[in-house]
Design an enzyme around this catalytic site. Structure first.
Site, PDB file in Angstrom:
ATOM      1  N   LEU B  32       0.852  -1.187   0.000  1.00 48.34           N
ATOM      2  CA  LEU B  32       0.000   0.000   0.000  1.00 48.34           C
ATOM      3  C   LEU B  32       0.886   1.234   0.000  1.00 48.34           C
ATOM      4  O   LEU B  32       1.554   1.528   0.987  1.00 48.34           O
ATOM      5  CB  LEU B  32      -0.904   0.012   1.241  1.00 48.34           C
ATOM      6  CG  LEU B  32      -1.683  -1.279   1.528  1.00 48.34           C
ATOM      7  CD1 LEU B  32      -2.525  -1.121   2.780  1.00 48.34           C
ATOM      8  CD2 LEU B  32      -2.543  -1.644   0.328  1.00 48.34           C
ATOM      9  N   CYS B  34       3.399   3.620  -2.928  1.00 52.96           N
ATOM     10  CA  CYS B  34       4.595   3.321  -3.719  1.00 52.96           C
ATOM     11  C   CYS B  34       5.369   4.593  -3.988  1.00 52.96           C
ATOM     12  O   CYS B  34       5.716   4.918  -5.113  1.00 52.96           O
ATOM     13  CB  CYS B  34       4.205   2.604  -5.012  1.00 52.96           C
ATOM     14  SG  CYS B  34       5.587   1.743  -5.796  1.00 52.96           S
ATOM     15  N   GLY B  35       5.641   5.325  -2.898  1.00 53.71           N
ATOM     16  CA  GLY B  35       6.463   6.533  -2.996  1.00 53.71           C
ATOM     17  C   GLY B  35       7.926   6.178  -2.799  1.00 53.71           C
ATOM     18  O   GLY B  35       8.376   5.124  -3.259  1.00 53.71           O
ATOM     19  N   GLY B  38       8.038   2.855  -0.692  1.00 51.95           N
ATOM     20  CA  GLY B  38       7.373   1.746  -1.376  1.00 51.95           C
ATOM     21  C   GLY B  38       8.113   1.295  -2.621  1.00 51.95           C
ATOM     22  O   GLY B  38       8.253   0.090  -2.875  1.00 51.95           O
ATOM     23  N   SER B  39       8.608   2.254  -3.402  1.00 56.83           N
ATOM     24  CA  SER B  39       9.306   1.868  -4.628  1.00 56.83           C
ATOM     25  C   SER B  39      10.586   1.107  -4.300  1.00 56.83           C
ATOM     26  O   SER B  39      10.985   0.194  -5.028  1.00 56.83           O
ATOM     27  CB  SER B  39       9.610   3.103  -5.474  1.00 56.83           C
ATOM     28  OG  SER B  39      10.408   4.010  -4.759  1.00 56.83           O
ATOM     29  N   ALA B  66      -1.047  -0.764  -4.339  1.00 54.56           N
ATOM     30  CA  ALA B  66      -2.079   0.272  -4.351  1.00 54.56           C
ATOM     31  C   ALA B  66      -1.439   1.653  -4.400  1.00 54.56           C
ATOM     32  O   ALA B  66      -0.604   1.978  -3.548  1.00 54.56           O
ATOM     33  CB  ALA B  66      -2.971   0.155  -3.109  1.00 54.56           C
ATOM     34  N   LYS B 131       4.405   5.809  11.755  1.00 61.60           N
ATOM     35  CA  LYS B 131       4.614   6.263  13.138  1.00 61.60           C
ATOM     36  C   LYS B 131       3.427   7.059  13.672  1.00 61.60           C
ATOM     37  O   LYS B 131       3.050   6.934  14.825  1.00 61.60           O
ATOM     38  CB  LYS B 131       5.875   7.103  13.241  1.00 61.60           C
ATOM     39  CG  LYS B 131       5.873   8.311  12.325  1.00 61.60           C
ATOM     40  CD  LYS B 131       7.235   8.954  12.205  1.00 61.60           C
ATOM     41  CE  LYS B 131       7.266   9.892  11.015  1.00 61.60           C
ATOM     42  NZ  LYS B 131       7.516   9.210   9.753  1.00 61.60           N
ATOM     43  N   ILE B 162      17.639   2.047  11.307  1.00 60.12           N
ATOM     44  CA  ILE B 162      18.307   1.613  12.535  1.00 60.12           C
ATOM     45  C   ILE B 162      17.452   0.583  13.262  1.00 60.12           C
ATOM     46  O   ILE B 162      16.313   0.869  13.623  1.00 60.12           O
ATOM     47  CB  ILE B 162      18.561   2.795  13.488  1.00 60.12           C
ATOM     48  CG1 ILE B 162      19.273   3.925  12.755  1.00 60.12           C
ATOM     49  CG2 ILE B 162      19.354   2.342  14.693  1.00 60.12           C
ATOM     50  CD1 ILE B 162      19.381   5.202  13.575  1.00 60.12           C
ATOM     51  N   LYS B 231       7.458   9.255  17.465  1.00 61.35           N
ATOM     52  CA  LYS B 231       8.468   8.221  17.671  1.00 61.35           C
ATOM     53  C   LYS B 231       8.741   8.009  19.163  1.00 61.35           C
ATOM     54  O   LYS B 231       8.951   6.883  19.619  1.00 61.35           O
ATOM     55  CB  LYS B 231       9.744   8.592  16.919  1.00 61.35           C
ATOM     56  CG  LYS B 231       9.544   8.546  15.394  1.00 61.35           C
ATOM     57  CD  LYS B 231      10.652   9.282  14.660  1.00 61.35           C
ATOM     58  CE  LYS B 231      10.477   9.156  13.139  1.00 61.35           C
ATOM     59  NZ  LYS B 231      11.387  10.074  12.406  1.00 61.35           N
TER      60      LYS B 231
END
Lengths: 458, 458
Positions: B32, B34-35, B38-39, B66, B131, B162, B231
């Site tokens: 979900l 693909c920036g 994701g890529s 998606a 997060k 990390i 975080k």
């Protein structure tokens, strides 16, 4: 992987009131060895019993502690090991057949190996801190764990409290590790740090380390790099999913590191560290793994350069994650016990769920690259005759061996004339042949320092 | 914990030839988003397919991606996402019912939450880097994973590549964590590092960070500490086995940090960092958890002080292990994808073995300590009238609030006279009341800097 054995945990006990997910019989743990690490394991099991129960899902019950001399183990910082738990018969303890977990902190090859094998055969999962055994004969242990359907965990075997094996095995399992470079021996780091900060020689720094308890009376295992080499074998095996044993690791200690080496490193903005380096190289038949332990100069700007005193750190370079570093105390009773207990919690959870964690991953089955084929750089300090043409002759010797020079620095004059050469990257074979050739030249009076340079130009 | 559901993996498929431990149908993964992350997940799944298969025990098959605008996702650095895998209907993708794994890298609260819940309900395990969602409503997600008997892993949500969540959850599970102190936002660390190294002000450093792509056009989430606070909530929850949400975290950003604050830190051998601090304190009814994000001065000798540029690091203090530090790239497509893939391998192994990893551990159920009750130290720069008795009057004001002074330094004369006071440890309440009282004094012209001091005297 799939665990196809019957679910042993389903032989529910009488203390099971039906709430099978919340009430379970205690997990029975036996401890082999009760020295500085073992006594801290006992303390933590006792002091953190409630937290451990909550985190595991069942209490952990210490049912036996094998020691050589029970009379020495009466007082553990406020917590007394009940006398009835102490035994000198470790073999009988691991063979009793009702153990869930065995923690081995005896160290050394035997009887540790026989005890671990017996524990696994008798149905217990094992947590060990035994780097020497894992590095010499890990495959026997892994095979026994596989056959028994039990876990064998060993986070404490490398870099004490620093979580490094779990990150390599699990967190980086979707990445491709290229190099692991670690300061994994606190004694030698203390000595080298002392030499760097105070300018003293090796002998004096060793003596101070011994006085402060950082070095043993017989410091051979640390100073000659045996300890670091065992850890390098374990790190290389995990990082590259292959089998590397201690005998595959090239090894040089720090006894030959001189105050002038350290000063020369300082001159070029570097510091001398004993490094355990595990990396992929190109073997004759494809990728191969190289593992080596030796002193090296690294730039003071490198994250490992700031690791002081007896601290450890492991620097990991991987394809996607980039550069990571893990830092902390690499030895000591309580830190090592922390790593042991972390494994105990995981292994105990696995026992409760009747599953195994990931076993050995050695599918890559890589060849080991000989040291001669490993690519590195050399720092060479050459005492030369102070006359015209010497620099050209030195450069010619490097060129004849196919080694490029990165920097050359002339120091002193007359009888003190010295050329300090730092090479570009070349095979260790070519570099050492260059040094050997230099020694035969009439204009070379002495080679006063030869040391590898790491941590840049990679 | 025990997983009592029937073993779904035993409905073996037609591609199963009987060697059940070695040959298994591919695990089906849907992605979900693909920036930038994701890529890279797609690239690694493709480029490291053989290694992933060996490490998991079965191939991972990407069955759907998606995205909002499919036309933007044709070329991924050499690897083309097959067009038939792209879909704009994320809801249908996660609901298709035959998924083993769903990776969520959309970010934000909705639709990410609804998609994750649907994925779990439909039998997939989930790996997320989200997060904000975990910090706001993690408990809903954990409960859904528990109910579905599936995994929810989220290493990538804190500090990018990390490995820090796994060490906290697992490696330190046998220890008692006392404090976690992290540089967990790369943008603000870049800005503060720039201010420290070049003496520039905040605005100029922010502009440079934006030009270099380290800061967004709207930098609010980073600069105001929202990202770090999310975080901190996740770190505090894991470290102390309790529930902390983003709204429990005290938060101050770095927009008010001035060049003179940074210079004043330098004067005392310190450096300004934006820290996420999670620790145990004493609440009214026993131990309580405190989580806060604010700029602070730390000594240059502290391991966190040397974290430069956009790097992240998390410093952990625990009872037995002592001081550990985890360092690396805290953001970026490939590093974050490395963390995602590490979780994918673990979750995939669990699916194959039909088990779950450890779920949420919040048994400690600690109260949250209000910021006023948190113990810290202040650095206060006070522009004062340059006359006799002022130092005594300032000291008197501190004393009236029960705050001891550790050091005081007088700088400048006449109209530039300044007192720089560093306190001993006291509650934030007492310290801020001291500053408020100072502002009312006629000999105080201005309070030109107030900043907390961390990293020593603990």
């Amino acid at each position: 992987m799939a665990h196809d054995e019957p679910r042993k945990r389903s032989d529910r006990r009488s203390d099971d009131d039906g709430r099978t997910r919340t009430v379970t019989r205690p997990l029975r743990l036996a401890l082999l060895g009760c020295g500085s690490v073992g006594s801290q394991v006992v303390r933590l099991l006792h002091e953190q019993a409630d937290d451990l129960t909550a985190r595991v899902g069942a209490p952990i019950e210490l049912v036996g502690v094998a020691v050589r001399r029970p009379e020495l183990h009466r007082d553990l910082g406020g917590y007394q090991v009940p006398a009835e738990l102490l035994t000198t018969d470790a073999a009988a303890l691991v063979a009793r057949g009702d153990l869930d977990l065995v923690v081995e902190v005896i160290g050394g090859i035997e009887p540790a190996r026989a005890l671990i094998l017996s524990a696994l055969e008798n149905g217990a999962s094992v947590v060990t801190a035994n780097k020497a055994l894992l590095a010499e004969d890990g495959s026997t242990l892994f095979a026994a764990a596989e056959k028994a359907g039990r876990d064998l965990y060993f986070e404490a075997s490398v870099a004490g409290a620093i979580p490094i094996l779990r990150p390599l095995r699990e967190s980086l399992a979707g990445d491709r590790v290229r190099r692991v470079m670690g300061i994994v021996n606190g004694t030698t780091n203390f000595i080298l740090d002392k030499m760097d900060s105070s300018g003293t020689g090796f002998a004096e720094a060793l003596e101070e380390a011994q006085e402060l308890g950082y070095a043993e009376a017989d410091p051979t295992a640390d100073v000659e790099g045996y300890d670091a080499a065992a850890k390098a074998a374990i790190l290389a095996s995990l990082a590259f999913h292959t089998r590397v044993t201690a005998s595959d690791v090239y090894r040089e200690g720090i006894a030959e590191v001189s105050a002038s080496d350290v000063a020369s490193a300082r001159e070029m903005g570097a510091v001398v560290k004993l490094l355990a380096i595990c990396e992929l190289g190109e073997g004759r038949d494809g990728p191969a793994v190289a593992a080596r332990v030796h002193p090296a100069m690294i730039p003071r700007t490198h994250p490992l350069a700031s690791v002081r005193e007896a601290y450890n750190a492991v620097f990991v370079e991987s394809e996607a994650a980039g550069q990571l570093m893990f830092y902390g105390p690499g030895a000591g009773g309580a830190p090592t016990a922390s790593a042991v207990l972390g494994d105990v919690v995981t292994v105990a959870r696995n026992r409760l769920a009747d599953v195994r964690g990931a076993g050995e991953s050695a599918y890559a089955a890589l060849d080991v690259l000989p040291m001669g084929q490993t690519v590195t750089r050399y720092h060479v300090a050459i005492d030369v005759d102070d006359r015209t043409g010497v620099l050209a002759a030195v450069a010619q010797t490097f060129a004849e061996h196919g080694v490029s020079i990165r920097t050359v620095r002339q120091e002193g004059h007359g009888d003190d004339a010295q050329l300090v050469v730092v090479s570009h990257r070349a095979t260790d074979e070519a570099l050492s042949a260059t040094v050997a050739a230099l020694r035969t030249k009439d204009f070379v009076r002495d080679i006063s320092s030869v040391m590898r340079v790491e941590g840049e130009e990679s």
